[in-house]
Design a protein around this motif. Structure first.
Motif, PDB file in Angstrom:
ATOM      1  N   LEU A   1       3.736   2.350 -11.147  1.00 27.12           N
ATOM      2  CA  LEU A   1       4.045   1.407  -9.864  1.00 27.12           C
ATOM      3  C   LEU A   1       4.637   0.128 -10.423  1.00 27.12           C
ATOM      4  O   LEU A   1       5.766   0.011  -9.647  1.00 27.12           O
ATOM      5  CB  LEU A   1       2.904   1.263  -9.237  1.00 27.12           C
ATOM      6  CG  LEU A   1       2.907   0.290  -8.152  1.00 27.12           C
ATOM      7  CD1 LEU A   1       3.729   0.889  -6.831  1.00 27.12           C
ATOM      8  CD2 LEU A   1       1.730   0.048  -7.583  1.00 27.12           C
ATOM      9  N   GLU A   2       4.406  -0.357 -11.381  1.00 27.13           N
ATOM     10  CA  GLU A   2       4.998  -1.557 -11.925  1.00 27.13           C
ATOM     11  C   GLU A   2       6.353  -1.335 -12.202  1.00 27.13           C
ATOM     12  O   GLU A   2       7.518  -1.994 -12.113  1.00 27.13           O
ATOM     13  CB  GLU A   2       4.107  -2.197 -13.110  1.00 27.13           C
ATOM     14  CG  GLU A   2       2.902  -2.815 -12.668  1.00 27.13           C
ATOM     15  CD  GLU A   2       2.960  -3.911 -11.278  1.00 27.13           C
ATOM     16  OE1 GLU A   2       3.863  -4.750 -11.568  1.00 27.13           O
ATOM     17  OE2 GLU A   2       2.440  -3.886 -10.448  1.00 27.13           O
ATOM     18  N   ASN A   3       6.948  -0.258 -12.753  1.00 24.02           N
ATOM     19  CA  ASN A   3       8.182   0.003 -13.224  1.00 24.02           C
ATOM     20  C   ASN A   3       8.891   0.477 -11.897  1.00 24.02           C
ATOM     21  O   ASN A   3      10.276   0.054 -11.707  1.00 24.02           O
ATOM     22  CB  ASN A   3       8.110   1.099 -14.067  1.00 24.02           C
ATOM     23  CG  ASN A   3       9.485   1.335 -14.854  1.00 24.02           C
ATOM     24  OD1 ASN A   3      10.023   0.345 -15.328  1.00 24.02           O
ATOM     25  ND2 ASN A   3      10.140   2.634 -15.183  1.00 24.02           N
ATOM     26  N   TYR A   4       8.213   1.013 -11.105  1.00 19.97           N
ATOM     27  CA  TYR A   4       8.867   1.418  -9.793  1.00 19.97           C
ATOM     28  C   TYR A   4       9.672  -0.045  -8.977  1.00 19.97           C
ATOM     29  O   TYR A   4      10.625  -0.166  -8.583  1.00 19.97           O
ATOM     30  CB  TYR A   4       8.254   2.248  -8.956  1.00 19.97           C
ATOM     31  CG  TYR A   4       8.259   2.281  -7.432  1.00 19.97           C
ATOM     32  CD1 TYR A   4       9.465   3.139  -6.912  1.00 19.97           C
ATOM     33  CD2 TYR A   4       7.535   1.734  -6.464  1.00 19.97           C
ATOM     34  CE1 TYR A   4       9.811   3.089  -5.400  1.00 19.97           C
ATOM     35  CE2 TYR A   4       8.028   1.465  -5.257  1.00 19.97           C
ATOM     36  CZ  TYR A   4       9.149   2.339  -4.945  1.00 19.97           C
ATOM     37  OH  TYR A   4       9.197   2.576  -3.416  1.00 19.97           O
ATOM     38  N   LYS A   5       8.531  -1.011  -8.974  1.00 20.27           N
ATOM     39  CA  LYS A   5       8.782  -2.219  -8.333  1.00 20.27           C
ATOM     40  C   LYS A   5       9.880  -2.912  -9.043  1.00 20.27           C
ATOM     41  O   LYS A   5      10.855  -3.627  -8.628  1.00 20.27           O
ATOM     42  CB  LYS A   5       7.504  -2.967  -8.057  1.00 20.27           C
ATOM     43  CG  LYS A   5       6.474  -2.331  -7.005  1.00 20.27           C
ATOM     44  CD  LYS A   5       5.307  -3.296  -6.731  1.00 20.27           C
ATOM     45  CE  LYS A   5       4.337  -3.539  -7.772  1.00 20.27           C
ATOM     46  NZ  LYS A   5       3.161  -4.047  -7.233  1.00 20.27           N
ATOM     47  N   LYS A   6       9.778  -3.072 -10.437  1.00 16.06           N
ATOM     48  CA  LYS A   6      10.892  -3.455 -11.456  1.00 16.06           C
ATOM     49  C   LYS A   6      12.160  -3.111 -11.063  1.00 16.06           C
ATOM     50  O   LYS A   6      13.178  -3.932 -10.934  1.00 16.06           O
ATOM     51  CB  LYS A   6      10.416  -3.603 -12.633  1.00 16.06           C
ATOM     52  CG  LYS A   6      11.111  -4.093 -13.684  1.00 16.06           C
ATOM     53  CD  LYS A   6      10.863  -4.077 -15.023  1.00 16.06           C
ATOM     54  CE  LYS A   6      11.782  -4.704 -15.970  1.00 16.06           C
ATOM     55  NZ  LYS A   6      11.422  -4.432 -17.342  1.00 16.06           N
TER      56      LYS A   6
ATOM     57  N   LEU B   1      14.043   8.787  -5.368  1.00 15.67           N
ATOM     58  CA  LEU B   1      13.967  10.400  -5.698  1.00 15.67           C
ATOM     59  C   LEU B   1      13.031  10.477  -7.185  1.00 15.67           C
ATOM     60  O   LEU B   1      12.120  11.264  -7.289  1.00 15.67           O
ATOM     61  CB  LEU B   1      15.181  11.159  -6.112  1.00 15.67           C
ATOM     62  CG  LEU B   1      16.046  11.573  -4.740  1.00 15.67           C
ATOM     63  CD1 LEU B   1      17.393  11.802  -5.067  1.00 15.67           C
ATOM     64  CD2 LEU B   1      15.252  12.364  -3.801  1.00 15.67           C
ATOM     65  N   THR B   2      13.233   9.562  -8.110  1.00 10.40           N
ATOM     66  CA  THR B   2      12.544   9.488  -9.443  1.00 10.40           C
ATOM     67  C   THR B   2      11.048   9.378  -9.154  1.00 10.40           C
ATOM     68  O   THR B   2      10.107  10.057  -9.726  1.00 10.40           O
ATOM     69  CB  THR B   2      13.204   8.373 -10.268  1.00 10.40           C
ATOM     70  OG1 THR B   2      14.498   8.749 -10.527  1.00 10.40           O
ATOM     71  CG2 THR B   2      12.204   8.439 -11.618  1.00 10.40           C
ATOM     72  N   TYR B   3      10.842   8.343  -8.055  1.00 10.64           N
ATOM     73  CA  TYR B   3       9.595   7.961  -7.910  1.00 10.64           C
ATOM     74  C   TYR B   3       8.973   8.753  -6.519  1.00 10.64           C
ATOM     75  O   TYR B   3       8.435   7.864  -5.565  1.00 10.64           O
ATOM     76  CB  TYR B   3       9.159   6.657  -7.831  1.00 10.64           C
ATOM     77  CG  TYR B   3       9.441   5.749  -9.209  1.00 10.64           C
ATOM     78  CD1 TYR B   3       8.338   5.652 -10.053  1.00 10.64           C
ATOM     79  CD2 TYR B   3      10.539   5.416  -9.345  1.00 10.64           C
ATOM     80  CE1 TYR B   3       8.451   5.045 -11.168  1.00 10.64           C
ATOM     81  CE2 TYR B   3      10.758   4.838 -10.627  1.00 10.64           C
ATOM     82  CZ  TYR B   3      10.014   4.526 -11.556  1.00 10.64           C
ATOM     83  OH  TYR B   3      10.095   3.979 -12.757  1.00 10.64           O
ATOM     84  N   ASP B   4       9.340  10.008  -6.320  1.00 15.55           N
ATOM     85  CA  ASP B   4       9.195  10.498  -5.026  1.00 15.55           C
ATOM     86  C   ASP B   4       7.771  10.444  -4.473  1.00 15.55           C
ATOM     87  O   ASP B   4       7.407  10.433  -3.393  1.00 15.55           O
ATOM     88  CB  ASP B   4       9.659  12.015  -5.101  1.00 15.55           C
ATOM     89  CG  ASP B   4       9.017  12.836  -6.015  1.00 15.55           C
ATOM     90  OD1 ASP B   4       8.649  12.340  -6.780  1.00 15.55           O
ATOM     91  OD2 ASP B   4       9.237  14.282  -6.124  1.00 15.55           O
ATOM     92  N   GLU B   5       6.871  10.531  -5.576  1.00 16.75           N
ATOM     93  CA  GLU B   5       5.095  10.611  -5.016  1.00 16.75           C
ATOM     94  C   GLU B   5       4.994   9.291  -4.572  1.00 16.75           C
ATOM     95  O   GLU B   5       4.299   9.216  -3.663  1.00 16.75           O
ATOM     96  CB  GLU B   5       4.441  10.781  -6.439  1.00 16.75           C
ATOM     97  CG  GLU B   5       3.044  11.172  -6.363  1.00 16.75           C
ATOM     98  CD  GLU B   5       2.485  11.504  -7.559  1.00 16.75           C
ATOM     99  OE1 GLU B   5       1.108  11.615  -7.578  1.00 16.75           O
ATOM    100  OE2 GLU B   5       2.979  11.482  -8.562  1.00 16.75           O
ATOM    101  N   ILE B   6       5.568   8.009  -5.174  1.00 14.22           N
ATOM    102  CA  ILE B   6       5.329   6.912  -4.461  1.00 14.22           C
ATOM    103  C   ILE B   6       6.063   6.700  -2.975  1.00 14.22           C
ATOM    104  O   ILE B   6       5.235   6.205  -2.251  1.00 14.22           O
ATOM    105  CB  ILE B   6       5.674   5.815  -5.534  1.00 14.22           C
ATOM    106  CG1 ILE B   6       4.861   5.808  -6.767  1.00 14.22           C
ATOM    107  CG2 ILE B   6       5.788   4.352  -4.862  1.00 14.22           C
ATOM    108  CD1 ILE B   6       5.501   4.744  -7.670  1.00 14.22           C
TER     109      ILE B   6
END
Length: 357
Positions: A312-317, A271-276
């Motif tokens: 993107l890197e924070n999302y994957k982390k 939800l936080t990274y809904d764009e990704i």
């Protein structure tokens, strides 16, 4: 003080009636000190402990009371009580328990809105902000970003910082705030509705307690300045505490958190990274890791500057961290199950030996 002023609702009343808890007093946990709880009822404040049965039946830390919880209790002294039951929560902010393998720590319970406080000077960190947002989104708690100490920045820096936030964080209110000039307090007070519960989250020294004191109209919480030698905040707030403000809204101040480890927050991250998350649906492969795969819509969006590489890197982390926690919990439960089987087998063997003797 009546229960409504503490946030009591008709839903809680219906649960109390349906579960035959009307013989117990009802109160809300306003502070916690190492499994000792301060509970506010409509009559007075009690120092409370949980029953042995509640302690024994708990599957994990989340089954214990936390600040913000509603509890059924029985008094046995002028200011002492025993908690018999924790009523169902409609929301719960959690993080990984620091230094405890696969365990959850409850930050606060039954929160309507969480104010994520970051100082514009030394504390500002978009990655940390997204961690807090993931915690809120997982619990379906409305987040609001408070950008504090804006008197330490000029107008251009303030505008650039807000633009930075809005590029990374969509559909979330951003309130600039200064406790020195009082700029932004009028807008903040418009968010505070009577009988709703608000939580302040952030690192030490970002000004959470100062904001609460201003809203309360008195120094209900201790405050201290940033260390001049380390430029780090001091842990002025040592425990979570619930306070009812003059306008009947309810706030919970929390200690500064240096570590914000995610628990089973996969939905909150998405939800936080809904764009990704939406872009990922267009990737060529269903299990795309968004690292080097051909036909990755997410990497293409980074190249086209639709989303930032840092985001993107924070999302994957955060996803890796969440998966690690989930596997830790699974492993811990498996070990506990195996240990239970072993104990049962030993007890059965002792019974057989006793029978033959």
């Amino acid at each position: 003080m009546n229960l409504k002023e503490l946030g009591y609702t008709t839903r809680l009343q219906e649960y109390r009636r349906a579960n035959q808890l009307e013989d117990f007093q009802l109160g809300r946990v306003i502070a916690e000190h190492k499994e000792r709880y301060v509970v506010q009822t409509s009559e007075k404040t009690f120092n409370a402990e949980i029953t042995g049965n509640l302690r024994f039946s708990a599957q994990g830390r989340e089954d214990f009371p936390a600040v913000g919880d509603w509890v059924a209790l029985q008094t046995y002294d002028a200011d002492a009580a025993i908690i018999h039951k924790v009523l169902p929560r409609f929301s719960m902010l959690t993080r990984q328990a620091v230094g405890k393998y696969g365990e959850i720590q409850i930050i606060a319970a039954n929160i309507d809105v969480a104010f994520i406080v970051q100082a514009i000077d030394r504390d500002f960190n978009l990655n940390r902000m997204e961690r807090y947002l993931s915690l809120c989104n997982h619990s379906v708690i409305q987040p609001v970003i408070l950008l504090s100490k804006t008197d330490l920045a000029d107008k251009m820096q303030l505008e650039e910082t807000i633009i930075q936030i809005q590029k990374r964080v969509k559909n979330t209110a951003v309130l600039p705030l200064s406790s020195e000039t009082k700029d932004g307090y009028e807008q903040l007070e418009q968010f505070l509705e009577p009988y709703k519960t608000y939580c302040f989250l952030g690192s030490s020294g970002v000004g959470k307690s100062t904001v609460v004191n201003h809203l309360a109209g008195s120094e209900v919480l201790k405050t201290s300045a940033i260390s001049s030698s380390t430029q780090k905040g001091r842990h002025t707030t040592s425990h979570r505490e619930l306070i009812v403000l003059p306008n009947k809204s309810i706030v919970i101040d929390t200690p500064g958190m240096r570590e914000i480890g995610l628990t089973d927050n996969a939905d909150g991250i998405e939800l936080t990274y809904d764009e990704i998350s939406e872009l990922a649906k267009q990737c060529r492969f269903n299990d795309c890791s968004h690292t080097s795969e051909k036909g990755c819509a997410v990497l293409r969006a980074v190249e086209d500057e639709m989303i930032s590489e840092a985001m993107l890197e924070n999302y994957k982390k955060l996803l890796r961290e969440q998966l690690h926690f989930s596997s830790s919990v699974k492993e811990k439960r498996q070990k506990s199950k195996e240990r239970g089987k072993m104990i049962k087998a030993i007890l059965n063997e002792k019974k057989r030996d006793k029978f033959y003797d």
